[in-house]
Write an enzyme that holds these catalytic residues in place. Structure first.
Site, PDB file in Angstrom:
ATOM      1  N   HIS A  84      -3.169   7.592   2.072  1.00 51.69           N
ATOM      2  CA  HIS A  84      -3.572   6.274   1.581  1.00 51.69           C
ATOM      3  C   HIS A  84      -4.973   5.993   2.112  1.00 51.69           C
ATOM      4  O   HIS A  84      -5.284   6.287   3.268  1.00 51.69           O
ATOM      5  CB  HIS A  84      -2.577   5.226   2.069  1.00 51.69           C
ATOM      6  CG  HIS A  84      -3.050   3.819   1.845  1.00 51.69           C
ATOM      7  ND1 HIS A  84      -3.496   3.383   0.610  1.00 51.69           N
ATOM      8  CD2 HIS A  84      -3.162   2.759   2.687  1.00 51.69           C
ATOM      9  CE1 HIS A  84      -3.851   2.110   0.715  1.00 51.69           C
ATOM     10  NE2 HIS A  84      -3.668   1.714   1.958  1.00 51.69           N
ATOM     11  N   ASN A 136     -10.035   0.129  -0.524  1.00 56.00           N
ATOM     12  CA  ASN A 136      -8.573   0.211  -0.440  1.00 56.00           C
ATOM     13  C   ASN A 136      -7.992  -0.362  -1.735  1.00 56.00           C
ATOM     14  O   ASN A 136      -8.077  -1.556  -1.982  1.00 56.00           O
ATOM     15  CB  ASN A 136      -8.097  -0.581   0.785  1.00 56.00           C
ATOM     16  CG  ASN A 136      -6.586  -0.534   0.959  1.00 56.00           C
ATOM     17  OD1 ASN A 136      -5.860  -0.090   0.073  1.00 56.00           O
ATOM     18  ND2 ASN A 136      -6.117  -1.007   2.099  1.00 56.00           N
ATOM     19  N   CYS A 192       0.814  -1.226   0.000  1.00 51.04           N
ATOM     20  CA  CYS A 192       0.000   0.000   0.000  1.00 51.04           C
ATOM     21  C   CYS A 192       0.847   1.276   0.000  1.00 51.04           C
ATOM     22  O   CYS A 192       0.353   2.343  -0.354  1.00 51.04           O
ATOM     23  CB  CYS A 192      -0.946   0.013   1.195  1.00 51.04           C
ATOM     24  SG  CYS A 192      -2.159  -1.307   1.113  1.00 51.04           S
TER      25      CYS A 192
HETATM   26  O1  UT7 Z   1      -3.800  -0.738   3.460  1.00 50.77           O
HETATM   27  C1  UT7 Z   1      -2.995  -1.467   4.303  1.00 50.77           C
HETATM   28  C2  UT7 Z   1      -3.274  -1.201   5.701  1.00 50.77           C
HETATM   29  N1  UT7 Z   1      -4.478  -1.875   6.121  1.00 50.77           N
HETATM   30  C3  UT7 Z   1      -5.252  -1.280   6.988  1.00 50.77           C
HETATM   31  O2  UT7 Z   1      -4.988  -0.149   7.314  1.00 50.77           O
HETATM   32  C4  UT7 Z   1      -6.384  -2.041   7.617  1.00 50.77           C
HETATM   33  C5  UT7 Z   1      -6.326  -1.806   9.092  1.00 50.77           C
HETATM   34  N2  UT7 Z   1      -7.402  -2.424   9.844  1.00 50.77           N
HETATM   35  C6  UT7 Z   1      -8.692  -2.021   9.750  1.00 50.77           C
HETATM   36  O3  UT7 Z   1      -9.024  -1.169   8.949  1.00 50.77           O
HETATM   37  C7  UT7 Z   1      -9.686  -2.605  10.724  1.00 50.77           C
HETATM   38  O4  UT7 Z   1      -8.993  -3.313  11.734  1.00 50.77           O
HETATM   39  C8  UT7 Z   1     -10.708  -3.549  10.052  1.00 50.77           C
HETATM   40  C9  UT7 Z   1     -11.661  -2.730   9.211  1.00 50.77           C
HETATM   41  C10 UT7 Z   1     -10.002  -4.590   9.219  1.00 50.77           C
HETATM   42  C11 UT7 Z   1     -11.541  -4.239  11.130  1.00 50.77           C
HETATM   43  O5  UT7 Z   1     -12.158  -3.293  11.989  1.00 50.77           O
HETATM   44  P1  UT7 Z   1     -12.055  -3.459  13.559  1.00 50.77           P
HETATM   45  O6  UT7 Z   1     -12.835  -2.386  14.170  1.00 50.77           O
HETATM   46  O7  UT7 Z   1     -10.588  -3.548  13.917  1.00 50.77           O
HETATM   47  O8  UT7 Z   1     -12.795  -4.829  13.787  1.00 50.77           O
HETATM   48  P2  UT7 Z   1     -12.249  -6.187  14.403  1.00 50.77           P
HETATM   49  O9  UT7 Z   1     -11.255  -6.823  13.497  1.00 50.77           O
HETATM   50  O10 UT7 Z   1     -11.840  -5.921  15.803  1.00 50.77           O
HETATM   51  O11 UT7 Z   1     -13.551  -7.064  14.371  1.00 50.77           O
HETATM   52  C12 UT7 Z   1     -14.711  -6.747  15.170  1.00 50.77           C
HETATM   53  C13 UT7 Z   1     -15.785  -7.805  14.953  1.00 50.77           C
HETATM   54  C14 UT7 Z   1     -15.238  -9.216  15.051  1.00 50.77           C
HETATM   55  O12 UT7 Z   1     -16.191 -10.006  15.731  1.00 50.77           O
HETATM   56  P3  UT7 Z   1     -15.985 -10.366  17.298  1.00 50.77           P
HETATM   57  O13 UT7 Z   1     -14.689 -11.097  17.351  1.00 50.77           O
HETATM   58  O14 UT7 Z   1     -15.924  -9.034  17.988  1.00 50.77           O
HETATM   59  O15 UT7 Z   1     -17.199 -11.185  17.577  1.00 50.77           O
HETATM   60  C15 UT7 Z   1     -15.133  -9.677  13.622  1.00 50.77           C
HETATM   61  O16 UT7 Z   1     -15.280 -11.067  13.489  1.00 50.77           O
HETATM   62  O17 UT7 Z   1     -16.322  -7.682  13.634  1.00 50.77           O
HETATM   63  C16 UT7 Z   1     -16.291  -8.956  12.974  1.00 50.77           C
HETATM   64  N3  UT7 Z   1     -16.103  -8.754  11.558  1.00 50.77           N
HETATM   65  C17 UT7 Z   1     -17.123  -8.506  10.703  1.00 50.77           C
HETATM   66  N4  UT7 Z   1     -18.445  -8.419  10.893  1.00 50.77           N
HETATM   67  C18 UT7 Z   1     -19.209  -8.140   9.806  1.00 50.77           C
HETATM   68  C19 UT7 Z   1     -14.933  -8.736  10.856  1.00 50.77           C
HETATM   69  N5  UT7 Z   1     -15.188  -8.482   9.565  1.00 50.77           N
HETATM   70  C20 UT7 Z   1     -16.526  -8.352   9.434  1.00 50.77           C
HETATM   71  C21 UT7 Z   1     -17.372  -8.081   8.351  1.00 50.77           C
HETATM   72  N6  UT7 Z   1     -18.700  -7.979   8.581  1.00 50.77           N
HETATM   73  N7  UT7 Z   1     -16.914  -7.887   7.114  1.00 50.77           N
END
Ligand code: UT7
Length: 325
Positions: free
Chosen positions: A252, A282, A115
């Site tokens: 980004h 992204n 990225c």
């Molecule tokens: O470009 C390169 C750099 N990449 C990035 O910058 C990405 C960085 N990370 C992020 O943007 C975020 O961490 C994400 C968008 C990937 C995830 O958001 P988050 O607020 O960190 O959520 P999380 O991973 O802590 O997940 C929260 C909950 C989980 O369920 P539990 O464990 O709390 O029951 C996930 O299983 O949301 C669940 N979950 C979803 N639910 C519905 C994960 N993906 C999804 C989904 N739809 N697509």
């Protein structure tokens, strides 16, 4: 004392026709429009058509950038394509772009920093232009991440999209001060200790397959804001500029929450931040030039504006570039 600067002459971009909405994704995997919008700001992404490859996107973006710069393809003597989704393992996608544009002189190569690829490519090209070896360059970020996504993994497949953006740069003698046009400073960083937090689980030397993107999203998120702000503070220290001097912040586009938090921590006003993640998702190395082009086309970024670019991604890699448009 005058010095050579890499001046940006024009920008162009290309997005595949097909738009994939969050609601469409929610039909196939357990997710919802609400979750995706709330956690990321993403509403839709573009997906390359069957048979449409990264170089196809790159060539269209390059042609648009050449037209915006009012320069002929034949005047280009350097092409750098930032991509993690090349057409083939080799040759470089950049040589396909070179041939597609009918260019038979100069050099063309790919650069891989995921990225952060566009910022790394901009810094590399700036170095080559300022030695005087090359005169006019195309820097392109082009990706077809849809091809390396595991479409059953809701934690990653909802985040990414396809697209390409390009800029034309020219070596020009400038006054040598911070009011010059062009790239004023770049700062690049990497830390391979984090490589397993965001990677593709395949490759020619390891599995002989292409593989799929894997990410510990929460861990990446945790590091992102600190890394982004650190490398931007380097740009401020080098030039003496501050957040108040910035006309436009073009980060980004991975997650709106990361962008908002970074801008807030740096003290950059929200109305100066260009945000396109909602429409593009992204697009990895393509995200910055895609966002740049939106803000140029709608009249926000104008000649003479001070524009701050920043990226962070797999590796980890991260970097900033401060540019006077
Ligand atoms: O470009 C390169 C750099 N990449 C990035 O910058 C990405 C960085 N990370 C992020 O943007 C975020 O961490 C994400 C968008 C990937 C995830 O958001 P988050 O607020 O960190 O959520 P999380 O991973 O802590 O997940 C929260 C909950 C989980 O369920 P539990 O464990 O709390 O029951 C996930 O299983 O949301 C669940 N979950 C979803 N639910 C519905 C994960 N993906 C999804 C989904 N739809 N697509």
């Amino acid at each position: 004392m005058t010095m050579l600067r890499s001046v940006l002459l024009g920008c162009g971009s290309y997005l595949p026709e097909r738009v994939l909405t969050n609601d469409e994704l929610a039909r196939d995997i357990e997710t919802s429009n609400e979750w995706i919008v709330q956690r990321t700001g993403i509403e839709q992404r573009h997906i390359a058509a069957s048979g449409e490859v990264t170089s196809d996107l790159a060539i269209k973006a390059a042609r648009a950038a050449l037209a915006a710069a009012h320069v002929d393809a034949q005047s280009i003597d350097l092409i750098v394509v930032a991509t993690s989704t090349p057409d083939n393992t080799f040759p470089a996608t950049a040589v396909t772009v070179q041939a597609g544009l009918g260019i038979t002189r100069g050099a063309a190569f790919d650069l891989q920093a995921v990225c952060s690829g566009f910022v790394f490519a901009l810094a590399t090209t700036d170095g080559l232009l300022r030695t005087g070896t090359y005169k006019r360059a195309l820097v392109i970020g082009a990706e077809t991440f849809s091809r390396i996504l595991d479409w059953k993994d809701r934690t990653t497949c909802v985040l990414f999209g396809d697209g390409a953006g390009a800029v034309v740069l020219e070596a020009q003698q400038q006054g040598g001060g911070r009011d010059d046009r062009g790239i004023l400073t770049t700062h690049l960083r990497s830390d391979g200790r984090h490589k397993s937090k965001l990677y593709v689980d395949g490759g020619p030397s390891s599995t002989q397959t292409v593989g799929h993107l894997r990410m510990e999203g929460r861990a990446v998120f945790k590091h992102a804001v600190a890394m982004i702000t650190d490398v931007i503070e380097d740009a401020f220290r080098t030039t003496g500029y501050t957040a108040a001097d910035i006309d436009w912040f073009v980060p980004h586009q991975a997650n709106k929450r990361i962008i908002d938090d970074s801008a807030h921590k740096l003290g950059i006003a929200p109305q100066k931040v260009v945000i396109t993640v909602g429409q593009h998702g992204n697009t990895s190395a393509a995200s910055i030039p895609l966002a740049l082009n939106v803000a140029i086309k709608d009249g926000r970024i104008k000649k003479g504006d001070l524009v701050l670019l920043e990226a962070m991604g797999g590796g980890f890699t991260w970097g900033s570039a401060l540019v006077r448009w």
